[in-house]
Design an enzyme around this catalytic site. Structure first.
Site, PDB file in Angstrom:
ATOM      1  CB  CYS A  94      -0.887   0.061   1.162  1.00 19.72           C
ATOM      2  SG  CYS A  94      -1.990  -1.330   1.437  1.00 19.72           S
ATOM      3  CD  GLU A 151      15.743 -12.833 -10.476  1.00 23.71           C
ATOM      4  OE1 GLU A 151      15.199 -13.287  -9.574  1.00 23.71           O
ATOM      5  OE2 GLU A 151      15.218 -11.591 -10.870  1.00 23.71           O
TER       6      GLU A 151
END
Ligand code: M6R
Length: 614
Positions: A2, A487
């Site tokens: 957020c 990755e």
């Protein structure tokens, strides 16, 4: 996760808040909202599901006046992403509005107690509990808003960065933090607040990083005041912000991710600047040199990290073990924090984090400290919580990374780990002068090498079109490039929503080989290193089972180039640095597949850049 932003001053608050939310949208984009305090102290609150642009459309015919306001972009924790659960939240009487980044862990108990006192709740959020608690404390004690915030926060367990405004009080915003980031910007007769400094950069370069347990009072008539929950005032420590607007914009690229991939020659230059002598190729990291005794006497090094930073740590482990002869383990921070690790004051814990705000990594640091370890940080964001909580450390200096999929931070992390290994190995005398100079010289050559690798962009963009059909991929690598395979697979998963698994190439025959068929492509990393011949055999095993192979090979490769269906040729450097070279085509591969599939590359579903909750 957020993002929160606030403004109080003489300008119109709304455009500042909306621009701020756009800068923070990488932190979450499930819903957005804004609360504006008008001249006469009324609060106008607007919020809706979706991204910031939805909010802009939603408010297009509304009263957006006011010089004070708070705004929020959400990554949902409690309650589904909908209009009602969006922030800001009003208190029961509508007199206080709040924005919140974090989690209130004891919200259920607090909610029950408030309900017994007649409070009703509209949303499923923990945040609405907090704003009602503030109102309850304010009303029952007939105290000021600040005292109410202090009283409420003393009862709260959890992580938060909050900001509150109150009806009838158009001169004040109160903000507080505990384990979620909060920065205040100081302008001329105005204040800004945000989850990070990016929304402030065009208005001020004077910032104050609010610490855990602190409350900031942003009052239009007074200088910034910072107090704790017992109202003890702290010194306001103003820092100069080193960030430019151009770093926060796409600079002509369609996506931040593509911009950040292309920036890598420059970001590696920035990362090694002043740390490697261009004449003697001596590597020096002051964060290590200043604590050389710790590294020279270390019993063990423990990396704690999450996601991409965890992958980079696996590469760091190999480098440190190979060149420094120190045993290294790599732990997921989220697992480490809930384990009972055998750590003592002879251990070094290295926390790796791009954002410097990852909640699990912060908790792992706390645990390591409680056991007496020396804690070293590898972070990108300057002034971040992890950078502040560690005993020493090194910054990546790769600039703000905004695309949710980490790219330049990964190559920066691996570069920093190589410099750490070289600095420690030199101090310990566990590396030959010749080897140390070769690696350092190659680090110096990296930017030029990456420029060359980036010219592969069009080739990759072209051939990935054939792979958008795939539902599964397997990525194989060995040695230094096993973590690179992990990755590469993570990049594909997070932005293209294609299932991908990274595997040590030789392990494939212990199970995953059963999956190989013409519908599951294999990405094989087969650059020239000491396991090259072994990887060749592994590729052969895939080919003989009808698998399609995309291989990343050295420019001079002659064997795999003939076996693979598609080849990406990259220049060769010291073995330990090849993950940096190989990562770039893997990033481009994932990027172009996601673009071909028409997906939102910079803001993939369900993700947020900075994971500040457990
Ligand atoms: O900011 P951090 O490096 O601590 O973040 C850790 C992970 O959340 C992060 O690397 C994540 O896995 C990325 N989205 C990967 O691209």
């Amino acid at each position: 996760m957020c993002g929160i932003v606030g403004y109080i001053g003489t300008r119109d608050a709304y455009p500042i808040l909306i621009n701020g939310l756009k800068r923070l949208e990488y932190r979450g984009y499930d819903s957005a909202g804004v609360a504006l305090v008008t001249e006469n102290g009324e609060i106008n609150l607007y919020k809706c599901k979706g991204k910031v642009k939805n909010l802009e459309e939603f408010v297009s015919n509304s009263d957006l006046s006011g010089h004070v306001g708070i705004a929020h972009t959400r990554w949902a924790t409690h309650g589904e992403p909908n209009d009602v659960n969006a922030h800001p939240h009003y208190s029961h009487s509508g007199s206080i509005a709040i924005i919140h980044n974090g989690i209130i862990e004891n919200y259920a108990v607090l909610k029950e107690a408030l309900m017994e006192n007649g409070y009703e709740f509209k949303s499923d959020t923990d945040t609405e509990v907090l704003v009602n608690l503030i109102e309850y404390v304010r009303m029952t004690n007939n105290c000021s808003l600040l005292e109410a915030v202090q009283g409420a926060l003393k009862q709260v367990i959890g992580a938060y960065a909050i900001a509150v405004v109150e009806k009838g009080n158009p001169k004040e915003i109160i903000a507080a933090r505990q384990s979620s980031p909060l920065v205040v910007g100081i302008g001329k007769g105005e204040f800004f607040l945000a989850s990070d400094a990016s929304p402030l950069v065009e208005y001020t370069d004077k910032v104050v990083y609010i610490k855990n347990g602190e409350i900031a009072l942003l009052n239009i008539d007074s200088p910034l005041k910072v107090v704790d929950f017992d109202n003890v005032e702290s010194k306001v420590n103003v820092k100069k912000l080193e960030m430019s607007i151009s770093q926060l914009e796409k600079g002509g690229y369609p996506h931040f991710m593509l911009k950040e991939i292309n920036e890598q020659p420059k970001t590696i230059t920035d990362c090694i600047r002043g740390r490697i002598s261009p004449d003697s190729f001596e590597v020096k990291l002051s964060g290590i040199i200043d604590h050389a005794d710790k590294f020279l006497n270390a019993r063990r090094i423990v990396f704690v990290a999450c996601g991409t930073s965890w992958h980079a740590s696996l590469i760091g482990k190999r480098m440190i073990e190979e060149y420094c002869q120190i045993p290294v383990v790599v732990e997921y921070a989220s697992e480490f924090r809930y384990s009972n690790p055998v750590i003592c004051d002879k251990d070094i814990v290295i926390a790796v984090s791009q954002s410097g705000e990852t909640a699990d990594t912060l908790a792992a640091i706390e645990l390591a400290k409680s056991k007496g370890a020396f804690v070293f940080g590898i972070c990108n964001v300057i002034g971040s919580s992890i950078a502040r909580e560690t005993d020493s450390g090194v910054y990546l200096h790769v600039g703000p990374e905004i695309g949710v999929a980490s790219t330049k931070a990964f190559t920066g992390q691996v570069t920093v780990m190589a410099m750490i290994a070289l600095t420690v190995a030199k101090e310990k005398g566990t590396i030959s002068e010749e080897k140390a100079v070769t690696i350092a010289r190659d680090l110096y050559r990296l930017p030029k090498v990456l420029e060359k690798v980036l010219t592969l962009n069009n080739q990759i963009a072209d051939f990935v079109k054939r792979f958008t059909y795939a539902k599964n991929f397997i990525y194989l690598g060995r040695g230094y490039n096993y973590p690179t395979a992990l990755e590469g697979a993570l990049k594909l998963k997070e932005i293209s929503y294609i299932h991908a698994e990274g595997y040590p190439a030789a392990e494939m025959k212990h199970g995953p080989i059963a999956l190989i068929d013409q519908d599951m492509p294999t990405v094989a990393i087969a650059v020239t290193d000491h396991v090259y011949e072994k990887v060749v055999s592994n590729i052969q095993e895939v080919k003989s089972r009808g698998g399609v192979v995309i291989a990343i090979v050295a420019e001079k490769d002659e064997i795999v180039s003939k076996m693979a269906d598609f080849c990406i040729k990259v220049p060769s450097l010291s073995e330990c640095l090849m993950p940096i070279v190989v990562a770039v085509p893997l990033q481009l591969f994932a990027y172009h597949i996601a673009v071909c599939k028409g997906l939102d590359v910079d803001q993939p579903r369900n993700l947020a850049k900075s994971v500040t909750v457990e």
